[in-house]
Design a protein around this motif. Structure first.
Motif, PDB file in Angstrom:
ATOM      1  N   TYR A 230       0.802  -1.226   0.000  1.00 55.02           N
ATOM      2  CA  TYR A 230       0.000   0.000   0.000  1.00 55.02           C
ATOM      3  C   TYR A 230       0.828   1.267   0.000  1.00 55.02           C
ATOM      4  CZ  TYR A 230      -3.968  -3.002   1.110  1.00 55.02           C
ATOM      5  OH  TYR A 230      -4.943  -3.962   1.074  1.00 55.02           O
ATOM      6  N   ILE A 325     -11.562  -7.547  -6.539  1.00 51.53           N
ATOM      7  CA  ILE A 325     -10.647  -6.753  -7.358  1.00 51.53           C
ATOM      8  C   ILE A 325     -10.388  -7.496  -8.665  1.00 51.53           C
ATOM      9  CG2 ILE A 325      -9.540  -5.634  -5.410  1.00 51.53           C
ATOM     10  CD1 ILE A 325      -7.216  -7.519  -5.726  1.00 51.53           C
ATOM     11  N   GLU A 387      -8.114  -8.390  -0.032  1.00 54.56           N
ATOM     12  CA  GLU A 387      -8.620  -7.543  -1.115  1.00 54.56           C
ATOM     13  C   GLU A 387      -9.614  -8.322  -1.965  1.00 54.56           C
ATOM     14  OE1 GLU A 387      -8.173  -4.443  -2.233  1.00 54.56           O
ATOM     15  OE2 GLU A 387      -6.726  -3.721  -0.765  1.00 54.56           O
ATOM     16  N   THR A 392     -11.405  -5.437   3.153  1.00 57.08           N
ATOM     17  CA  THR A 392     -10.730  -4.202   3.531  1.00 57.08           C
ATOM     18  C   THR A 392     -11.679  -3.223   4.201  1.00 57.08           C
ATOM     19  OG1 THR A 392     -11.140  -3.472   1.291  1.00 57.08           O
ATOM     20  CG2 THR A 392      -8.972  -4.347   1.767  1.00 57.08           C
ATOM     21  N   ASN A 572      -5.135   3.531   0.964  1.00 60.68           N
ATOM     22  CA  ASN A 572      -4.503   3.468  -0.352  1.00 60.68           C
ATOM     23  C   ASN A 572      -4.983   2.278  -1.159  1.00 60.68           C
ATOM     24  OD1 ASN A 572      -3.094   5.677   0.323  1.00 60.68           O
ATOM     25  ND2 ASN A 572      -1.199   4.597   0.821  1.00 60.68           N
ATOM     26  N   LYS A 573      -4.661   2.311  -2.407  1.00 58.85           N
ATOM     27  CA  LYS A 573      -5.029   1.188  -3.266  1.00 58.85           C
ATOM     28  C   LYS A 573      -3.967   0.120  -3.174  1.00 58.85           C
ATOM     29  CE  LYS A 573      -6.313   1.275  -7.744  1.00 58.85           C
ATOM     30  NZ  LYS A 573      -7.207   0.123  -7.788  1.00 58.85           N
ATOM     31  N   ASN A 575      -1.349  -2.484  -4.331  1.00 59.58           N
ATOM     32  CA  ASN A 575      -0.415  -2.519  -5.449  1.00 59.58           C
ATOM     33  C   ASN A 575      -0.231  -3.972  -5.872  1.00 59.58           C
ATOM     34  OD1 ASN A 575       1.679  -2.247  -7.221  1.00 59.58           O
ATOM     35  ND2 ASN A 575       3.210  -1.822  -5.634  1.00 59.58           N
TER      36      ASN A 575
END
Lengths: 1020, 189, 59
Positions: A230, A325, A387, A392, A572-573, A575
Motif C-alpha cells: 500500500y 478486485i 482484497e 478491507t 490506499n489502493k 499494489n
C-alpha cells in the motif's frame, strides 16, 4: 548418713598431724595463720560489702528494666510538616499516564497512597485500552521498587556523580565530532514524538550522529509488507467486532501480539451470551499452541513454513468463487499452481471446506490475519486475499499503527558493527536498549563494542549492554518520567511522573538535552518537562479547536492522559505488482524452529520482576523458565520426555534447552519463547530460562523468527521445568476427560444452544440440605465468570498479586505446589493429544455458603460474614491447614515460610520494595492461611464511602481487582440479592453452573458455560 | 501419726500452690490492665498543646484540625502548617509557639506521642463511625476539658463489641442506630 | 547407684544441651547480622512530583 566410725577413732590430715607435731598443734589452736592479717586495714576497705553490692546491682537492674520499657508506649504518630494540598492520608490519588512496558503505550491510571504509587490500572479514557492493561503493565510497578535499580551514575562499575559524567561525555562527543568519528545512538522502538524531536536536535548539534532503532520483538515484517502493498508502513487496525469469520495465521492477536488488549475486547464483543447471540467464528492455523489457538473454534496445525502455500491455496480456491478486485492472467498464474489438496490431508477435508465456505459467504465481513513473525511474503499474500474477499472494509484507518522511527535494517546494523571494528565510531550511546542481548550473535556486536572509544548506556538497571560499556547511567522509571506517545493515529497519550525520582536518576531525554546544550549545569528537573510542554503547544494545542488557553489545556490533557486529535485518513489502493513479484516460499521437510514473543517478560526487560516470572504460562503453566515445546508424536520419535534436554542446531548456531511436550503442536516443529536467558541481571532473573536469540542470525531468508533447516537431537541430561499444573498424558485413562466427567467444565456448541437453550440444566439434580439455611438479607456478594470470554491471559492474576501483596516464592517452592497466587487459571485438555480441545477456567475462592473449610477450623479463624463472604482472620490462624485439606477447589494458600524473608535471601524484604505493598491489605507472615477475599478492602472502602455519602451500598459500587483488570470483562461481581444487578441475572442464566455443584457447598461463583461455534452439536 | 507424702502434698503443698497461682493471676490481671487497655495513659507531648484551650475555650471544631475523620479511615493528626494558620501571628512569642515555629521552619515533622492506638491487626475506620453520628467524646472522652490528652476508655475488642452489640444504651443521644457489624472481617481483614 | 548417676548425668547433659539449643535458636542472629546492611542504606525519599496533575474525574 550414719557415721559408722567409732568415736574413739582419730582423724588425721597429714603425717605431721598423726605424729602430733607441736607445729600442727599450735596451728590448730590459732584460728588464723601467721601473717594473714598483716596488711589488713579496716579503714581502707570499701564501704560496700559484697552483699550490699549484689543487692544494689540486682535492684538497679530491675529498676532499669522497668524504667526502660514504658509498656504503655505506643510509639509516635507523625503528621506531615507541610501537608501537600493533594494528599489526605488514607485517601488514594489517581494520576493518568502512559505505560512503557511495550510499544503499544497503553494509557494507565496510577493509584498512589501518601505519594507512593501502589497500583497501575488502565485509563478508561484511552480509546484503545479502555481502562485495561496487560499483565506486564500491572506488575511493572514492581520495577519502580526494584532493589537492584541503578541509583547513581557508574563509570566502570564505580559510583560517580552526574557533573563529572556530563563533562566527560560532552568532551567525548565533541572529540568524536571534530575527529570525524561516528556517534551511534542505539534505541529500542521509539513511541514518543517528543523523544524523536530530542534525537533530531541531537543530530543537529552533533551531525556525525546516526540513530539505530532495534527491538527484539517487532512487527517489521508487517510494516515491510504494507509498504510494498500500500505504499506506507503504517498499517490499519482491524475491526474485530465486525468480523463474522476470523482466520488467524500464526497470529496470537488475542494473547501476545500487537494491541492484544484491544483485540481481546473487540473479539469478545462477538462472544456475548447475554441477549442476542451473534457469535463470530475463529479459525486458527498455527504451528504452536498460543492463547488465540486455545480459543479457536477450529484449529489447524500448520507450521509457519507452510503458511505461504496455505494462503496461496486459499487465494486459488476463493478467487475462483468471485473477487472484489480485478485479476488478470499474470496474477492468476501466480497462484494457480497452488491447490488445496495438500491441506485436505493435513487438516481434514470437511474442516477445510468449512473454512472456504465461511470465508466465501462472509465476504467483506471477515478477516484473514497473519502474525507478526510470518515473513512479508505471507503478509502480502494475506493482504491480497483480503482484497479479493473485500475484507478491507474491516480495516480501521482512523487508528492506524504509526511508525515514528523506522527500524534499522540488518544492513544498517552490520554497517555499524563494521564501523566499530574499523575504529570509525567514537561514541556509542545505548538509549534504554540492550543490543548485546537482543541482537543475534553473528552480528558480532558485543566484540565490536570493545573497539569503540566510549560506550555509554542509559538504562534503569545494569544489563548486558551496560556491562560491556564504560558508563552506566540511571534513568527514571516510567512512573518517574515525563513523556508522550503517538503510536496510533488520532490518539496522543501523555505520560507524567507520579513520584519524584527516588534515586539519583535522570530522565533519559533530559540527559540528551544536557549534552546538546554542552554544559552540565543546564540540567534541572524540569528541562524535559518544559521541552515537552513546548512541543505539545506547538504540535497539539495549536491544532485544537478549543477556547481554553495553552496552560489550562495542558493541565486538562494531563488530567485525562489522552488527547484525541483529528487526523485525515486515506486508505490506499493495493499494489498488485507487490503480489506478482513475490518470491515463492516453500515448506520444508526438516524441523522448523519458531521463535516468538513470550507472555510476561517482554524482550527481557521484566526478567527481574518476580511477580511476572511466577505467573504461569497461559498454555503450559510453566513458571520461571522457557522451553522447547514439541508435539507428543515428535517427542515419541525423538524419544524425549518433558524436562529432557534437546540440542537444536541451525547452521552453526545452537542451543540446548529442555523439551516440553505440548499437545496440539504441529509435528517436526519446535516453538521457543524469546526474552529469557538474561545473564547480567538482578538476583531474581539470573539464570532463568534459555536465550533463544542464540539461534537467530543476521542473514535470514524470509522471517528472522523461524528457521526451516534445523536439526534437533536429544542431548543428555535434564532440566526440571516447574509448572503449576500437573502434566498428564492426555490419553491416560485415569485422567482422560475428568474435567468433563466431573462437570468441572461444562460446555456446549452454539448449534445445540440455538436448538435447546436449556440443555445445560436438563439433567440438574435437586440438592437438599440437612442443616438450616442461613438467610442473607442486605448485600450478598457473588461473582460470575463468563467462560466464553476468558482467554487465560493472566491479567487478573497479576492484578490480584499487586492489590493483595502476594509474595513471590521462587522456583523451588513452586515445584512443591506452594505458589501463593489467590486466583489461578486452570487449563484442561480433552480430545486427542495431537488435536486437543482446550478449556480455560479461572479458579478462586468460591466463598461457599456451606463452606467445608469453615466447619473444621479448630480456632474458628475462618467463618462466614453476614454479607456472604468466607472470612479468613490471619491473627487467629494457628496453621493447622485443616481448612485447605477440606477445600474441594484447593484455593487456599498456606504461608509455609515468611516468603519475603525466604525468597532469594530476603530479596524483597527491604525498605524500598516494602513501599509497593497495599496499606489496606495485611502482609501475611509465616504460618497463616490466606485466600481470595473478594477484595474485602474494596468492599469496606465502598461501604465507608456509601455511609459518608448517606446512600445504600450497591453491588456496582464495588469492583474487585480481577474484575477491574479483566480485558474482556469476563468477571462480573456484585450483589446477588439485588435482582437488577448483572451478577444476579447471570446466576439465573441458561448456561450458568457451579463447579462441583453436587457437593452442595453452595459456591457463590457462577460460571457461564462456553459455547463453541462449530458446525455440529457435539463438542468431541 | 506418721505424716505420709500424700498428707504433706494435700495439706500443705496443694493449698500453697493454689494460693500462689491465684494471687499471681489476680495481681497480673489487675497490674497489667493498664497495659492491656491503656486506660489512663497520659504521655508528655513534645509541644504542650492544650485541647482545653483550643477545643474547649476557643471552641475550634475537631474537624478543623483532624481532617480525615469524616472522610476516610484515619482521623489524621494535623500537620504543622495547620497550626501555623493562626500561629504565624498569634502568641508567637510564647516558648511553646517558638518550639512549634522552629519545627515548621526546619521542616521536621512534630513527633507527637501516640495515645489512642488500635492494634495493627485490626483496621479501624473513623469515617464510618463519625458519619453515623457518633460523637468524638463517646470514645475519646471529654477531650475539650483535657489539658494533656489521656486515654479514658479502654480500647480492647470487648469495649468495641460492647458498643457494637448495644449501641442504643451506649450511645443514647443517637435516635436511630443499628447494631454495628459483629463479623470478623469488619475489622480483622 | 552408678546406674542412677549415669542416668542422671545422661539426662542432665541432654537437658543442658536442649536449653542451650533453645536459647541459641531464639537468638536474633539474622537481625544482628543485618544491622550492618540496614545501617548502610540511606532513608528513601518519597516525594510526590510537584508538577504531577491529579486526576479529578470520578473513576
Amino acid at each position: 548418713m550414719n557415721d559408722f566410725r567409732k568415736s574413739s577413732d582419730k582423724l588425721w590430715k597429714s603425717l605431721k598431724d598423726y605424729n602430733e607435731d607441736p607445729e600442727i598443734l599450735n596451728a590448730k589452736n590459732n584460728e588464723f595463720m601467721e601473717g594473714v592479717t598483716d596488711d589488713f586495714d579496716s579503714s581502707k576497705l570499701s564501704g560496700l560489702s559484697r552483699r550490699k553490692f549484689l543487692a544494689l546491682l540486682s535492684a538497679s537492674a530491675a529498676l532499669t528494666a522497668t524504667a526502660c520499657t514504658n509498656y504503655r508506649d505506643k510509639g509516635e504518630i507523625i503528621p506531615y510538616n507541610k501537608k501537600p494540598d493533594d494528599v489526605l492520608p488514607g485517601v488514594a490519588n489517581y494520576y493518568a499516564s502512559t505505560c512503557n512496558g511495550c510499544s503499544q503505550s497503553c494509557g494507565i491510571l496510577v493509584k498512589t497512597r501518601e505519594g507512593r504509587p501502589i497500583k497501575i490500572d488502565g485509563n478508561p479514557d484511552h480509546p484503545t485500552s479502555k481502562g485495561k492493561i496487560c499483565a506486564k503493565g500491572q506488575a511493572s510497578i514492581l520495577n519502580l521498587y526494584d532493589p537492584e535499580r541503578l541509583t547513581d551514575p557508574l563509570v566502570l562499575r564505580k559510583k560517580t556523580d552526574w557533573k563529572s559524567v556530563d563533562g566527560e561525555i560532552i568532551n567525548a562527543l565533541n572529540n568524536s565530532q571534530s575527529s570525524g568519528k561516528e556517534i551511534a545512538i542505539v534505541t529500542g522502538e521509539i513511541t514518543s514524538p517528543t523523544t524523536k524531536k530530542v534525537l533530531n536536535d541531537f543530530v543537529a548539534k552533533y551531525p556525525n550522529t546516526k540513530i539505530y532503532s532495534h527491538s527484539l520483538i517487532n512487527d517489521q515484517q508487517r510494516r515491510d509488507a504494507w509498504m510494498y502493498s500500500y505504499g506506507t508502513d503504517e498499517y490499519p487496525a482491524v475491526k474485530w467486532n465486525d468480523a463474522n469469520i476470523i482466520l488467524a495465521l500464526d497470529a496470537d492477536f488475542l494473547g501476545s501480539e500487537g494491541s492484544y488488549i484491544e483485540n481481546m475486547r473487540k473479539h469478545t464483543q462477538r462472544r456475548e451470551t447475554n441477549g442476542k447471540i451473534d457469535f463470530n467464528r475463529l479459525y486458527v492455523a498455527e504451528g504452536r499452541m498460543s492463547v488465540t489457538g486455545m480459543l479457536a473454534d477450529y484449529r489447524f496445525r500448520i507450521s509457519p513454513d507452510s503458511q505461504y502455500e496455505f494462503v496461496m491455496a486459499l487465494i486459488n480456491e476463493l478467487s475462483s468463487r468471485g473477487s472484489s478486485i480485478v485479476l488478470d492472467s499474470n496474477v492468476k498464474s501466480k497462484f494457480g499452481k497452488y491447490s488445496s489438496s495438500k491441506f485436505e490431508s493435513l487438516i481434514g477435508k470437511d474442516k477445510l471446506n468449512y473454512l472456504i465456505n465461511d470465508l466465501n459467504t462472509n465476504r467483506s465481513k471477515s478477516i484473514v490475519y497473519a502474525g507478526d513473525t510470518l515473513p512479508k511474503e505471507v503478509q502480502i499474500a494475506v493482504n491480497f486475499l483480503n482484497e479479493i474477499l473485500g475484507n478491507t472494509s474491516l480495516y480501521d484507518y482512523a487508528n492506524s499503527f504509526k511508525s515514528l522511527v523506522k527500524h534499522s535494517s540488518t544492513e544498517e546494523i552490520s554497517q555499524l558493527v563494521d564501523s566499530m571494528n574499523n575504529g570509525k565510531v567514537g561514541t556509542v550511546i545505548h538509549f534504554d536498549s540492550n543490543p548485546v542481548f537482543t541482537l543475534p550473535e553473528d552480528f558480532g556486536y558485543a566484540s565490536a563494542l570493545k573497539k569503540a572509544a566510549l560506550v555509554v548506556s542509559l538504562s534503569e538497571t545494569e544489563n548486558e549492554s551496560s556491562a560491556a560499556g564504560n558508563y552506566s547511567l540511571p534513568i527514571n522509571n516510567q512512573l518517574e518520567s515525563w513523556g508522550d506517545a503517538y503510536v496510533r493515529g488520532g490518539i496522543y497519550s501523555l505520560q507524567q511522573p507520579v513520584i519524584a525520582p527516588i534515586f539519583n536518576s535522570r530522565q533519559k531525554e533530559a540527559v540528551l538535552l544536557t549534552w546538546i546544550a554542552g554544559n552540565s549545569s543546564t540540567f534541572n528537573e524540569d528541562i524535559y518537562h518544559n521541552y515537552l510542554m513546548n512541543s505539545f503547544n506547538a504540535d497539539i494545542f495549536s491544532k485544537m479547536d478549543t477556547l481554553a488557553d495553552a496552560k489550562t489545556f495542558w493541565y486538562s490533557a494531563l488530567n485525562d492522559g489522552v488527547v484525541n486529535i483529528k487526523e485525515k485518513v486515506q486508505p490506499n489502493k493495493f499494489n498488485i505488482a507487490a503480489f506478482n513479484n513475490l518470491n515463492d516460499l516453500s515448506s520444508s521437510k526438516d524441523f522448523t524452529i519458531h521463535l516468538h514473543n513470550n507472555y510476561f517478560i517482554g524482550d527481557g526487560k521484566f526478567a527481574n520482576n518476580g511477580w511476572l516470572q511466577e505467573i504461569p504460562h497461559p498454555v503450559s503453566k510453566v513458571t520461571w523458565d522457557n522451553y522447547a515445546a514439541i508435539s507428543p508424536s515428535t517427542a515419541k520419535n525423538l524419544n524425549v520426555d518433558s524436562n529432557d534436554l534437546l540440542h537444536i542446531k541451525v547452521g552453526n548456531r545452537n542451543l540446548t534447552l529442555p523439551a516440553f511436550i505440548q499437545p496440539g503442536l504441529a509435528d517436526k516443529f519446535i516453538s521457543i519463547e524469546l526474552g529469557y536467558g538474561r545473564t547480567v541481571i538482578g538476583e531474581v532473573g539470573k539464570e532463568v530460562g534459555f536465550n533463544a536469540v542464540n539461534l537467530m542470525s543476521k542473514s535470514v531468508q524470509s522471517s528472522p523468527f523461524f528457521f526451516s533447516n534445523a536439526s534437533v537431537s536429544k542431548a543428555g541430561g535434564k532440566h526440571e521445568l516447574v509448572s503449576t499444573q500437573e502434566q498428564h498424558a492426555l490419553d491416560d485413562t485415569f485422567v482422560k476427560d475428568f474435567h468433563r466427567i466431573r462437570k468441572i467444565i461444562q460446555e456446549g456448541t452454539l448449534e445445540k444452544y440455538k436448538k435447546e437453550p436449556n440443555f445445560l440444566h436438563e439433567e440438574k439434580e435437586k440438592l437438599f440440605s440437612i442443616t438450616n439455611e442461613v438467610k442473607y438479607t442486605g448485600n450478598k456478594w457473588a461473582m460470575a465468570i463468563d467462560l466464553n470470554k476468558c482467554t487465560n491471559c493472566q491479567v487478573c492474576v497479576a492484578s490480584c498479586n499487586v492489590e493483595n501483596n502476594i509474595a513471590v516464592v521462587g522456583k523451588e517452592q513452586v515445584s512443591k505446589g506452594r505458589v501463593m497466587q489467590w486466583i489461578r487459571l486452570d487449563r484442561y485438555y480433552s480430545g486427542i493429544p495431537d488435536e486437543p480441545i482446550v478449556s480455560n477456567q479461572p479458579m478462586l475462592c468460591q466463598h461457599c455458603d456451606n463452606a467445608p473449610c469453615e466447619n473444621v477450623c479448630p480456632v474458628n479463624a475462618t467463618n462466614h460474614s453476614p454479607d456472604g463472604l468466607n472470612q479468613m482472620v490471619y491473627n487467629r490462624c494457628v496453621g493447622t491447614r485443616y481448612c485447605s485439606n477440606n477445600c474441594p477447589y484447593k484455593v487456599r494458600r498456606f504461608n509455609f515460610f515468611n516468603y519475603r524473608d525466604d525468597f532469594a535471601d530476603s530479596y524483597y524484604e527491604n525498605d524500598l520494595t516494602a513501599l509497593v505493598n497495599n496499606p489496606e491489605v495485611t502482609v501475611r507472615s509465616r504460618g497463616v492461611m490466606e485466600k481470595c477475599s473478594f477484595c474485602v478492602q474494596r468492599i469496606m472502602e465502598a461501604r465507608s464511602d456509601a455511609i459518608r455519602d448517606n446512600r445504600t451500598l450497591k453491588g456496582s459500587d464495588v469492583v474487585t481487582a480481577c474484575q477491574q483488570a479483566c480485558p474482556t470483562e469476563a468477571i462480573t461481581f456484585g450483589d446477588a440479592n439485588d435482582p437488577t444487578s448483572p451478577v444476579a441475572k447471570l446466576r439465573d442464566h441458561n448456561l450458568s453452573y457451579h463447579v462441583l455443584e453436587e457437593l452442595n457447598v453452595k459456591p457463590n461463583v457462577t460460571y457461564i458455560a462456553k459455547l463453541r461455534n462449530t458446525h455440529s452439536e457435539e463438542i468431541l | 501419726m506418721k505424716r505420709t507424702v500424700l498428707d504433706y502434698a494435700l495439706k500443705i503443698r496443694l493449698p500453697l500452690t493454689l494460693f500462689v497461682v491465684a494471687v499471681s493471676v489476680i495481681l497480673t490481671f489487675y497490674l497489667s490492665r493498664a497495659e492491656r487497655d491503656s486506660v489512663g495513659y497520659k504521655p508528655d507531648q513534645p509541644i504542650k498543646f492544650s485541647h482545653k484551650l483550643h477545643a474547649g475555650q476557643m471552641a475550634i471544631d475537631c474537624q478543623y484540625c483532624h481532617l480525615g475523620v469524616a472522610k476516610d479511615r484515619h482521623a489524621v493528626i494535623p500537620s504543622a502548617n495547620i497550626c501555623m494558620n493562626c500561629h504565624t501571628v498569634s502568641r508567637k512569642d510564647r516558648p511553646e509557639i517558638i518550639k512549634l515555629t522552629q519545627f515548621y521552619n526546619t521542616g521536621k515533622p512534630i513527633p507527637w506521642k501516640r495515645i489512642h492506638k488500635v492494634p495493627e491487626y485490626a483496621y479501624f475506620n473513623h469515617s464510618v463511625h463519625v458519619n453515623k453520628g457518633i460523637d468524638c467524646a463517646s470514645c475519646h472522652g471529654d477531650v475539650k476539658q483535657m489539658d494533656i490528652v489521656s486515654q479514658v476508655k479502654p480500647f480492647t475488642m470487648t469495649a468495641c463489641l460492647d458498643c457494637h452489640r448495644n449501641p442504643q444504651t451506649q450511645l443514647p443521644y443517637l435516635k436511630t442506630v443499628k447494631n454495628g457489624p459483629e463479623n470478623c472481617w469488619a475489622c480483622h481483614r | 547407684m552408678t546406674k542412677k548417676i549415669d542416668r542422671r548425668s545422661f539426662f542432665s547433659t541432654f537437658g543442658k544441651g536442649a536449653i542451650i539449643t533453645a536459647v541459641v535458636s531464639a537468638l536474633p542472629t539474622k537481625f544482628i547480622s543485618s544491622i550492618d546492611r540496614v545501617s548502610k542504606k540511606e532513608k528513601i525519599n518519597i516525594v510526590i512530583h510537584p508538577s504531577a496533575v491529579k486526576r479529578t474525574k470520578k473513576v
